[in-house]
Design a protein around this motif. Structure first.
Motif, PDB file in Angstrom:
ATOM      1  N   GLY A   1      44.644  70.806 -68.921  1.00 15.27           N
ATOM      2  CA  GLY A   1      44.057  71.991 -69.516  1.00 15.27           C
ATOM      3  C   GLY A   1      42.545  71.941 -69.621  1.00 15.27           C
ATOM      4  N   THR A   2      41.920  73.105 -69.423  1.00 11.41           N
ATOM      5  CA  THR A   2      40.494  73.258 -69.698  1.00 11.41           C
ATOM      6  C   THR A   2      40.348  73.469 -71.202  1.00 11.41           C
ATOM      7  OG1 THR A   2      40.050  74.197 -67.521  1.00 11.41           O
ATOM      8  CG2 THR A   2      38.453  74.643 -69.267  1.00 11.41           C
ATOM      9  N   LEU A   3      39.678  72.537 -71.853  1.00 13.62           N
ATOM     10  CA  LEU A   3      39.547  72.559 -73.312  1.00 13.62           C
ATOM     11  C   LEU A   3      38.135  72.985 -73.685  1.00 13.62           C
ATOM     12  CD1 LEU A   3      41.261  71.675 -75.893  1.00 13.62           C
ATOM     13  CD2 LEU A   3      39.786  69.649 -75.893  1.00 13.62           C
ATOM     14  N   THR A   4      38.025  74.064 -74.445  1.00 11.02           N
ATOM     15  CA  THR A   4      36.732  74.551 -74.927  1.00 11.02           C
ATOM     16  C   THR A   4      36.617  74.204 -76.404  1.00 11.02           C
ATOM     17  OG1 THR A   4      36.739  76.359 -73.330  1.00 11.02           O
ATOM     18  CG2 THR A   4      35.261  76.566 -75.234  1.00 11.02           C
ATOM     19  N   THR A   5      35.622  73.399 -76.749  1.00 14.78           N
ATOM     20  CA  THR A   5      35.502  72.842 -78.094  1.00 14.78           C
ATOM     21  C   THR A   5      34.149  73.180 -78.696  1.00 14.78           C
ATOM     22  OG1 THR A   5      36.918  70.972 -77.467  1.00 14.78           O
ATOM     23  CG2 THR A   5      35.600  70.715 -79.462  1.00 14.78           C
ATOM     24  N   THR A   6      34.144  73.560 -79.966  1.00 14.67           N
ATOM     25  CA  THR A   6      32.901  73.667 -80.731  1.00 14.67           C
ATOM     26  C   THR A   6      32.987  72.758 -81.948  1.00 14.67           C
ATOM     27  OG1 THR A   6      33.681  75.537 -82.054  1.00 14.67           O
ATOM     28  CG2 THR A   6      32.488  76.049 -80.030  1.00 14.67           C
ATOM     29  N   VAL A   7      31.876  72.128 -82.247  1.00 17.38           N
ATOM     30  CA  VAL A   7      31.734  71.294 -83.438  1.00 17.38           C
ATOM     31  C   VAL A   7      30.512  71.794 -84.194  1.00 17.38           C
ATOM     32  CG1 VAL A   7      31.421  68.972 -84.348  1.00 17.38           C
ATOM     33  CG2 VAL A   7      32.752  69.304 -82.266  1.00 17.38           C
ATOM     34  N   THR A   8      30.724  72.247 -85.425  1.00 16.74           N
ATOM     35  CA  THR A   8      29.643  72.810 -86.225  1.00 16.74           C
ATOM     36  C   THR A   8      29.382  71.909 -87.421  1.00 16.74           C
ATOM     37  OG1 THR A   8      30.305  75.044 -85.590  1.00 16.74           O
ATOM     38  CG2 THR A   8      28.829  74.833 -87.480  1.00 16.74           C
ATOM     39  N   TYR A   9      28.161  71.387 -87.485  1.00 21.85           N
ATOM     40  CA  TYR A   9      27.718  70.591 -88.628  1.00 21.85           C
ATOM     41  C   TYR A   9      26.891  71.489 -89.547  1.00 21.85           C
ATOM     42  CZ  TYR A   9      28.494  66.190 -85.931  1.00 21.85           C
ATOM     43  OH  TYR A   9      29.004  65.137 -85.205  1.00 21.85           O
ATOM     44  N   THR A  10      27.221  71.491 -90.837  1.00 27.04           N
ATOM     45  CA  THR A  10      26.470  72.276 -91.815  1.00 27.04           C
ATOM     46  C   THR A  10      26.049  71.386 -92.974  1.00 27.04           C
ATOM     47  OG1 THR A  10      27.852  74.193 -91.262  1.00 27.04           O
ATOM     48  CG2 THR A  10      26.472  74.362 -93.222  1.00 27.04           C
ATOM     49  N   LEU A  11      24.766  71.397 -93.279  1.00 30.83           N
ATOM     50  CA  LEU A  11      24.225  70.650 -94.416  1.00 30.83           C
ATOM     51  C   LEU A  11      24.016  71.626 -95.565  1.00 30.83           C
ATOM     52  CD1 LEU A  11      23.027  67.970 -95.514  1.00 30.83           C
ATOM     53  CD2 LEU A  11      20.820  68.713 -94.559  1.00 30.83           C
ATOM     54  N   THR A  12      24.637  71.349 -96.700  1.00 26.03           N
ATOM     55  CA  THR A  12      24.553  72.262 -97.835  1.00 26.03           C
ATOM     56  C   THR A  12      23.500  71.782 -98.833  1.00 26.03           C
ATOM     57  OG1 THR A  12      26.187  71.148 -99.231  1.00 26.03           O
ATOM     58  CG2 THR A  12      27.021  72.679 -97.571  1.00 26.03           C
ATOM     59  N   ASP A  13      23.102  72.684 -99.726  1.00 29.21           N
ATOM     60  CA  ASP A  13      22.093  72.329-100.723  1.00 29.21           C
ATOM     61  C   ASP A  13      22.654  71.483-101.865  1.00 29.21           C
ATOM     62  OD1 ASP A  13      19.656  73.272 -99.726  1.00 29.21           O
ATOM     63  OD2 ASP A  13      20.159  75.333-100.281  1.00 29.21           O
TER      64      ASP A  13
ATOM     65  N   ARG B   1      39.027  63.436 -75.960  1.00 29.72           N
ATOM     66  CA  ARG B   1      39.891  64.481 -76.465  1.00 29.72           C
ATOM     67  C   ARG B   1      40.924  64.000 -77.472  1.00 29.72           C
ATOM     68  NH1 ARG B   1      42.191  68.500 -71.893  1.00 29.72           N
ATOM     69  NH2 ARG B   1      40.312  68.957 -70.714  1.00 29.72           N
ATOM     70  N   PHE B   2      41.314  62.739 -77.358  1.00 32.86           N
ATOM     71  CA  PHE B   2      42.266  62.221 -78.334  1.00 32.86           C
ATOM     72  C   PHE B   2      41.666  60.979 -78.966  1.00 32.86           C
ATOM     73  CE2 PHE B   2      45.878  60.390 -80.387  1.00 32.86           C
ATOM     74  CZ  PHE B   2      46.697  61.473 -80.701  1.00 32.86           C
ATOM     75  N   ALA B   3      41.258  61.128 -80.239  1.00 31.66           N
ATOM     76  CA  ALA B   3      40.731  59.988 -80.990  1.00 31.66           C
ATOM     77  C   ALA B   3      41.866  59.021 -81.309  1.00 31.66           C
ATOM     78  CB  ALA B   3      40.081  60.469 -82.279  1.00 31.66           C
ATOM     79  N   ASN B   4      41.488  57.765 -81.471  1.00 33.44           N
ATOM     80  CA  ASN B   4      42.434  56.697 -81.798  1.00 33.44           C
ATOM     81  C   ASN B   4      43.264  56.325 -80.563  1.00 33.44           C
ATOM     82  OD1 ASN B   4      43.881  54.770 -83.489  1.00 33.44           O
ATOM     83  ND2 ASN B   4      43.282  56.073 -85.214  1.00 33.44           N
TER      84      ASN B   4
ATOM     85  N   TYR C   1      31.331  72.241 -75.875  1.00 34.83           N
ATOM     86  CA  TYR C   1      31.593  71.522 -74.629  1.00 34.83           C
ATOM     87  C   TYR C   1      32.875  72.056 -74.007  1.00 34.83           C
ATOM     88  CZ  TYR C   1      32.608  67.869 -71.252  1.00 34.83           C
ATOM     89  OH  TYR C   1      32.889  67.211 -70.081  1.00 34.83           O
ATOM     90  N   ILE C   2      32.835  72.299 -72.697  1.00 35.69           N
ATOM     91  CA  ILE C   2      34.013  72.707 -71.942  1.00 35.69           C
ATOM     92  C   ILE C   2      34.453  71.527 -71.081  1.00 35.69           C
ATOM     93  CG2 ILE C   2      34.974  74.317 -70.257  1.00 35.69           C
ATOM     94  CD1 ILE C   2      32.878  76.349 -71.148  1.00 35.69           C
ATOM     95  N   SER C   3      35.600  70.973 -71.432  1.00 34.99           N
ATOM     96  CA  SER C   3      36.162  69.845 -70.691  1.00 34.99           C
ATOM     97  C   SER C   3      37.135  70.399 -69.653  1.00 34.99           C
ATOM     98  CB  SER C   3      36.894  68.908 -71.656  1.00 34.99           C
ATOM     99  OG  SER C   3      37.536  67.856 -70.948  1.00 34.99           O
ATOM    100  N   PRO C   4      36.856  70.196 -68.369  1.00 33.30           N
ATOM    101  CA  PRO C   4      37.699  70.819 -67.345  1.00 33.30           C
ATOM    102  C   PRO C   4      39.096  70.208 -67.273  1.00 33.30           C
ATOM    103  CG  PRO C   4      36.043  69.400 -66.333  1.00 33.30           C
ATOM    104  CD  PRO C   4      35.721  69.463 -67.783  1.00 33.30           C
TER     105      PRO C   4
ATOM    106  N   MET D   1      34.509  62.558 -74.897  1.00 34.08           N
ATOM    107  CA  MET D   1      33.577  63.486 -75.533  1.00 34.08           C
ATOM    108  C   MET D   1      32.325  62.813 -76.094  1.00 34.08           C
ATOM    109  SD  MET D   1      36.003  66.294 -77.386  1.00 34.08           S
ATOM    110  CE  MET D   1      36.684  67.655 -76.419  1.00 34.08           C
ATOM    111  N   ASP D   2      32.408  61.525 -76.390  1.00 35.52           N
ATOM    112  CA  ASP D   2      31.245  60.815 -76.925  1.00 35.52           C
ATOM    113  C   ASP D   2      30.207  60.520 -75.853  1.00 35.52           C
ATOM    114  OD1 ASP D   2      31.871  57.476 -76.341  1.00 35.52           O
ATOM    115  OD2 ASP D   2      33.463  58.940 -76.089  1.00 35.52           O
ATOM    116  N   LYS D   3      30.571  60.639 -74.571  1.00 31.58           N
ATOM    117  CA  LYS D   3      29.673  60.244 -73.487  1.00 31.58           C
ATOM    118  C   LYS D   3      29.065  61.418 -72.743  1.00 31.58           C
ATOM    119  CE  LYS D   3      32.146  55.889 -72.728  1.00 31.58           C
ATOM    120  NZ  LYS D   3      33.168  56.128 -73.769  1.00 31.58           N
ATOM    121  N   VAL D   4      29.499  62.634 -73.046  1.00 32.13           N
ATOM    122  CA  VAL D   4      28.972  63.801 -72.331  1.00 32.13           C
ATOM    123  C   VAL D   4      27.903  64.487 -73.174  1.00 32.13           C
ATOM    124  CG1 VAL D   4      31.124  64.128 -71.070  1.00 32.13           C
ATOM    125  CG2 VAL D   4      30.777  65.325 -73.254  1.00 32.13           C
ATOM    126  N   VAL D   5      27.078  65.295 -72.511  1.00 31.63           N
ATOM    127  CA  VAL D   5      26.044  66.066 -73.191  1.00 31.63           C
ATOM    128  C   VAL D   5      26.591  67.455 -73.508  1.00 31.63           C
ATOM    129  CG1 VAL D   5      23.737  67.063 -73.028  1.00 31.63           C
ATOM    130  CG2 VAL D   5      24.195  64.789 -72.083  1.00 31.63           C
TER     131      VAL D   5
END
Length: 326
Positions: free
Chosen positions: A127-139, A60-63, A116-119, A96-100
């Motif tokens: 806190g219960t943290l609900t996270t979405t990560v969206t990767y988009t590849l453009t033309d 949840r907290f990088a670095n 991912y929902i982190s309880p 977050m790097d270790k969960v599916v």
């Protein structure tokens, strides 16, 4: 695994463990594709000690957080200590790097969305943290990453993507001839444990001055390797280009844009020759990371941008890796 290929042949692959970018095949000036990110051929590699956050979503907290401690609304929290005496990249077992993550292929664009929902209490974060990560590849050969997160009680958050890049190809032995520009006049000064002191250091006249593009290797020996947070110019919250990397032999260019206040520049100083995709050896300074994010130890530094997230708020963060040739 999820796959997307654009009209120019650029291909990205992701896996649901860690919402991870596992492959990124990018054309050079002759149109030849090469995979420019480090990773593994199978899940066992990602689950092994050889994996040093390759391509993952970090949180949840990088670095780093000093001694793994922070106080929020008068409550003291103790996180895992997993980097010397300090906390790094979200913890030991359920970062977050270790969960599916849940995943779905996008239907209105090229890419994938992870959720991912982190309880509450996971890795001792509130806190219960609900996270979405969206990767988009453009033309036009850009990879866009959009993060969103909400919480049901006050918490802290700092997300990033931890891809290791080598624009000559992921098995190339070093990146010292890559030419780098970072739009940053300052870095956050750190102590011997890479924890910010709260002060800012002007880059002028130091090995950290990449305001004018030059070789990564020009002054790297003076400091032994880069692992520093650059305070990017421009307005936090405004999407702007903050870095450019050129690999002269292939002609590949990578431009980095973000709305975050910082970017961690890391030259893979901790890699030791572990074997990755296709048996390639991943060596020290054989790749680099440009991790867009908030500043390290922000919860303990009043002068840094806030890392707090409240139930009424939505955390948002955009990072774009755009590729071209010269």
């Amino acid at each position: 695994m999820y796959v997307a290929t654009n009209s120019q042949g650029m291909t990205a692959r992701w896996i649901s463990r860690g919402a991870t970018l596992s492959e990124l095949h990018v054309p050079d000036r002759e149109g030849e594709l090469a995979d420019v990110v480090l990773g593994f051929d199978d899940v066992a590699g990602y689950e092994s000690g050889r994996n040093q956050h390759f391509g993952c979503t970090t949180g949840r907290f990088a670095n780093r957080i000093k001694q793994g401690r922070f106080t929020l609304d008068g409550i003291d929290y103790q996180l895992a200590v997993n980097n010397g005496p300090n906390h790094l990249h979200g913890g030991k077992l359920r970062s977050m790097d270790k969960v599916v993550w849940e995943a779905e292929q996008l239907t209105d664009a090229l890419g994938v969305r992870f959720r991912y929902i982190s309880p509450d209490g996971e890795e001792n974060f509130p806190g219960t943290l609900t996270t979405t990560v969206t990767y988009t590849l453009t033309d036009d050969n850009a990879l866009r990453i959009d993060y969103e997160a909400t919480t049901d009680k006050p918490t802290i958050i700092n997300l990033t993507n931890h891809s290791y890049f080598n624009l000559a190809g992921h098995g190339n032995p070093n990146i010292l001839d890559h030419e780098l520009r970072i739009d940053a006049d300052r870095i956050t000064a750190v102590d011997d444990e890479s924890i910010p002191t709260g002060e800012f250091l002007d880059v002028a006249g130091t090995p950290f001055d990449f305001r004018t593009q030059h070789r990564i290797g020009d002054r790297i020996e003076e400091i032994g390797g880069y692992d520093h947070n650059c305070v990017t110019n421009g307005q936090w919250g405004s999407l702007r280009e903050i870095a450019e990397v050129v690999e002269p032999q292939s002609g590949r260019i990578m431009r980095v844009s973000t709305d975050q206040p910082g970017v961690q520049f890391y030259t893979a100083n901790g890699l030791g020759g572990q074997l990755g995709k296709g048996g390639a050896a991943y060596t020290k300074q054989g790749s680099f990371c440009l991790e867009t994010q908030n500043f390290p130890d922000a919860p303990n530094q009043p002068s840094f941008p806030s890392a707090e997230l409240r139930p009424s708020e939505t955390y948002r963060h955009t990072c774009i890796y755009a590729f071209d040739v010269v």
